[in-house]
Design a protein around this motif. Structure first.
Motif, PDB file in Angstrom:
ATOM      1  N   VAL A  91      32.653  38.305  27.328  1.00 32.27           N
ATOM      2  CA  VAL A  91      33.960  37.846  27.810  1.00 32.27           C
ATOM      3  C   VAL A  91      33.956  37.560  29.313  1.00 32.27           C
ATOM      4  O   VAL A  91      34.677  36.681  29.776  1.00 32.27           O
ATOM      5  N   TYR A  92      33.151  38.291  30.067  1.00 37.04           N
ATOM      6  CA  TYR A  92      33.139  38.140  31.523  1.00 37.04           C
ATOM      7  C   TYR A  92      31.871  37.424  31.989  1.00 37.04           C
ATOM      8  O   TYR A  92      30.853  37.421  31.297  1.00 37.04           O
ATOM      9  N   SER A  93      31.950  36.835  33.173  1.00 41.31           N
ATOM     10  CA  SER A  93      30.766  36.241  33.806  1.00 41.31           C
ATOM     11  C   SER A  93      30.660  36.745  35.236  1.00 41.31           C
ATOM     12  O   SER A  93      31.663  37.082  35.862  1.00 41.31           O
ATOM     13  N   GLY A  94      29.427  36.794  35.743  1.00 44.88           N
ATOM     14  CA  GLY A  94      29.185  37.281  37.096  1.00 44.88           C
ATOM     15  C   GLY A  94      28.792  36.154  38.035  1.00 44.88           C
ATOM     16  O   GLY A  94      28.689  34.990  37.643  1.00 44.88           O
ATOM     17  N   LEU A  95      28.534  36.511  39.272  1.00 46.00           N
ATOM     18  CA  LEU A  95      28.072  35.516  40.244  1.00 46.00           C
ATOM     19  C   LEU A  95      26.726  34.940  39.823  1.00 46.00           C
ATOM     20  O   LEU A  95      26.449  33.761  40.025  1.00 46.00           O
ATOM     21  N   LEU A  96      25.890  35.793  39.216  1.00 49.29           N
ATOM     22  CA  LEU A  96      24.581  35.375  38.739  1.00 49.29           C
ATOM     23  C   LEU A  96      24.451  35.739  37.266  1.00 49.29           C
ATOM     24  O   LEU A  96      25.207  36.544  36.737  1.00 49.29           O
ATOM     25  N   GLY A 193      30.494  41.433  36.012  1.00 49.05           N
ATOM     26  CA  GLY A 193      31.540  40.478  35.672  1.00 49.05           C
ATOM     27  C   GLY A 193      32.672  40.482  36.681  1.00 49.05           C
ATOM     28  O   GLY A 193      33.000  41.511  37.283  1.00 49.05           O
ATOM     29  N   ILE A 194      33.292  39.315  36.860  1.00 48.62           N
ATOM     30  CA  ILE A 194      34.392  39.155  37.812  1.00 48.62           C
ATOM     31  C   ILE A 194      35.730  39.344  37.093  1.00 48.62           C
ATOM     32  O   ILE A 194      35.983  38.713  36.064  1.00 48.62           O
ATOM     33  N   MET A 195      36.575  40.201  37.653  1.00 51.91           N
ATOM     34  CA  MET A 195      37.865  40.511  37.052  1.00 51.91           C
ATOM     35  C   MET A 195      38.975  39.682  37.701  1.00 51.91           C
ATOM     36  O   MET A 195      38.953  39.457  38.915  1.00 51.91           O
ATOM     37  N   PRO A 196      39.952  39.230  36.927  1.00 53.38           N
ATOM     38  CA  PRO A 196      41.042  38.407  37.481  1.00 53.38           C
ATOM     39  C   PRO A 196      42.032  39.254  38.282  1.00 53.38           C
ATOM     40  O   PRO A 196      42.732  40.096  37.718  1.00 53.38           O
ATOM     41  N   GLN A 197      42.082  39.017  39.577  1.00 51.37           N
ATOM     42  CA  GLN A 197      42.949  39.798  40.448  1.00 51.37           C
ATOM     43  C   GLN A 197      44.426  39.595  40.109  1.00 51.37           C
ATOM     44  O   GLN A 197      45.238  40.523  40.213  1.00 51.37           O
ATOM     45  N   GLU A 216      42.266  44.011  25.479  1.00 48.43           N
ATOM     46  CA  GLU A 216      42.588  42.596  25.270  1.00 48.43           C
ATOM     47  C   GLU A 216      42.195  41.852  26.542  1.00 48.43           C
ATOM     48  O   GLU A 216      43.031  41.381  27.311  1.00 48.43           O
ATOM     49  N   PRO A 217      40.885  41.762  26.792  1.00 43.11           N
ATOM     50  CA  PRO A 217      40.386  41.303  28.090  1.00 43.11           C
ATOM     51  C   PRO A 217      40.552  39.808  28.319  1.00 43.11           C
ATOM     52  O   PRO A 217      40.573  39.008  27.391  1.00 43.11           O
ATOM     53  N   VAL A 218      40.649  39.471  29.609  1.00 43.49           N
ATOM     54  CA  VAL A 218      40.676  38.073  30.050  1.00 43.49           C
ATOM     55  C   VAL A 218      39.604  37.919  31.117  1.00 43.49           C
ATOM     56  O   VAL A 218      39.696  38.512  32.194  1.00 43.49           O
TER      57      VAL A 218
END
Length: 577
Positions: A91-96, A193-197, A216-218
């Motif tokens: 579900v999440y993606s990182g900088l790399l 992973g980057i979380m939506p602030q 219920e991740p975004v």
């Protein structure tokens, strides 16, 4: 009829008509030539098609993954269980991200530039990345994620990776991450992973673990959550994920289903009746039975874990004898250990550094060869060093005017894996004439009573090296006292210098050479017996096409290149791909 078809039909009719009006003596020959030419042309076209067409993935299909456990913190800052880490990776993606060859490549980042002193990482963020709710991902989200992990009140398991790190936002799509001192392996942290602030930022830190966003991740990863299906008690039984194709890495599989099981028995049943297509949760002892199903296969990839027997030479005069350590090492049959304790799903190692599967399985290492020989070689080493059997059949030797009996106490955890390894080690050592006693502890007790105070002669244990392969915490002399991880209390000034270079040098090749040289010295001095490296075993259906995995750090990294997986394909000429 199409004019071109009419013309072709007329030409064929004229050709056949011409053949039929020829004299009977020539008619048979011309008919034969006609059919030979026809079939030769068909065969030629078929051959060309077979030579130049290529299997090409097409978009579509469904994959169903089986997981043991229930998702609770699908959140990069808090994910600690395998179930949470697996969902987070999708579900999440990182900088790399980890590429097909195991190296790090940009994902959310457009570029990451390291300053000459190794302290500052300048990050340019792609301006076309959005979270699954359509909100653009910016430097503010990256800064928020890092500071959240650093917050001591959250108690993130990743907090130690970001100690003494500051973040400077420069613009909407640029920021600096600044270290207090250079640490080359730090770049591995950009996989997080980057979380939506905009969704998490308004929550007080004490409420964050209880947020519905945990289940219920975004994120901005390859798959977004379509829905969560729960049982009567409210526990999540299944996630339905859809391919998110608005960012740069586009999944080929349309739908990814995650099925959650309470135990392995139910998961195995689901695999056998084709209710699910894959799982990385089958224990080694059950894999052999599962893969008898011709619709399933296994993918095996070494994990960066070092299992070995660590010596504390301060607690045993006998272990200070290099010949004793050499003989104890030579007596071990690594292949047999792997077969008994890991059911064959592991690779033998003879050094502290984790390498590729090909290197691990090579036959170039002399110690790897000697470890599987008979016990005679080990007995000869001890005899040549002056260790002789006494009237009780035990080996002894005069050391500093004292008669020392070759007696060792081996301590370890009471989990089944260590129990199997310990039994085989004891059998081999006793066959040498070594007096061996064993003690097993609960994991917490082992750490608190044995490892932290370094209260052991020989310790059977496993170290998690991570993808960075940083040997410094485990073998640098500054780490020999608690809370350092140099449990063998190993000290070598040359190795110290090499390990310092390996974590500060910015040139990747120089770092690699420093690690290799340090590893060779450590191996030659035998402060530990390096036994094996376990493998992740991924059972997957034959219809799921997965590229080779390289250099994964933990099982959830199997999803690093999920966008290259596919279930459907077609045969196309390159011009149409």
């Amino acid at each position: 009829m199409n004019p071109s078809r009419k013309l072709s039909s007329r030409l064929l009719d004229r050709l056949l008509g011409t053949i039929e009006i020829t004299p009977p003596s020539d008619r048979l020959l011309l008919r034969g030539l006609f059919f030979i030419t026809l079939f030769s042309g068909i065969w030629l076209l078929f051959s060309i098609n077979q030579t130049y067409t290529k299997e090409t993935p097409v978009y579509g299909g469904v994959m169903r993954e089986g997981i043991i456990g229930t998702p609770r913190f699908v959140n990069p800052a808090l994910a600690i269980t395998r179930a949470d880490q697996d969902v987070t990776a999708l579900v999440y993606s990182g900088l790399l991200k980890i590429s097909l060859d195991g190296t790090l490549v940009p994902d959310v980042a457009e570029s990451i530039t390291v300053s000459e002193d190794g302290l500052t990482y300048n990050i340019i963020v792609r301006n076309d990345i959005t979270f699954h709710d359509g909100t653009p991902l910016t430097a503010k989200d990256i800064s928020y994620t890092i500071r959240l992990i650093q917050d001591p009140d959250l108690k993130s398991p990743l907090r130690g990776n970001w100690t003494d790190v500051t973040v400077e936002e420069i613009g909407e799509h640029e920021l600096n991450v600044v270290l207090a001192e250079p640490y080359a392996p730090f770049i591995e942290n950009f996989l997080v992973g980057i979380m939506p602030q905009h969704l998490w930022g308004a929550l007080p830190i004490e409420q964050l673990p209880f947020s519905q966003l945990n289940t219920e991740p975004v994120g901005s990863g390859p798959f977004n959550l379509l829905r969560a299906e729960r049982d009567a008690s409210g526990l999540i039984e299944r996630y339905i994920l859809n391919a998110y194709r608005n960012n740069q890495y586009v999944p080929k599989i349309d739908t990814f289903e995650l099925h959650f099981f309470t135990n392995e028995t139910n998961l195995i049943t689901a695999l056998e009746n084709s209710s699910i297509d894959a799982s990385a949760y089958i224990s080694n002892e059950n894999v052999s039975d599962i893969i008898e199903n011709d619709k399933l296969r296994t993918i095996q990839e070494p994990l960066p874990r070092v299992f070995g027997i660590f010596f504390n030479q301060n607690r045993s005069a006998a272990l200070r004898d290099a010949a004793v350590r050499e003989a104890l090492t030579t007596a071990i049959d690594r292949d047999e250990l792997i077969e008994l304790s890991l059911y064959g799903f592991g690779v033998p190692i003879t050094s502290p550094i984790i390498q590729s599967t090909d290197t691990l399985e090579s036959e170039d290492s002399p110690e790897a060869t000697s470890s599987s020989t008979s016990l005679e070689a080990a007995k000869n080493i001890l005899a040549e060093a002056g260790w002789l059997k006494n009237n009780r059949g035990l080996l002894e030797k005069q050391i500093d005017d004292t008669t020392e009996v070759l007696s060792i106490t081996l301590r370890t955890s009471n989990v089944p894996l260590f129990d199997e390894v310990m039994k085989e080690v004891v059998k081999r050592w006793e066959a040498l004439g070594v007096e061996v006693s064993t003690e097993q502890f609960e994991q917490t007790g082992l750490v608190q009573s044995v490892i932290r105070p370094r209260d052991f002669q020989a310790l059977l244990f496993g170290l998690d090296m991570s993808r960075s392969q940083d040997l410094y915490p485990f073998w640098h002399s500054s780490q020999k006292d608690d809370p350092g991880l140099n449990i063998a209390e190993y000290t070598n000034l040359t190795v110290d210098a090499l390990l310092t270079t390996s974590r500060t040098e910015q040139d990747a090749e120089l770092r690699k050479n420093s690690l290799r040289e340090a590893s060779e010295i450590i191996s030659s001095e035998r402060p530990a017996i390096f036994l094996f490296q376990p493998q992740m075993v991924y059972v997957v259906g034959e219809n799921i096409i997965i590229p080779p995995m390289e250099s994964i750090g933990r099982p959830s990294d199997r999803f690093s290149n999920i966008t290259d997986w596919y279930t459907d394909s077609d045969e196309l000429w390159p011009v149409f791909q």
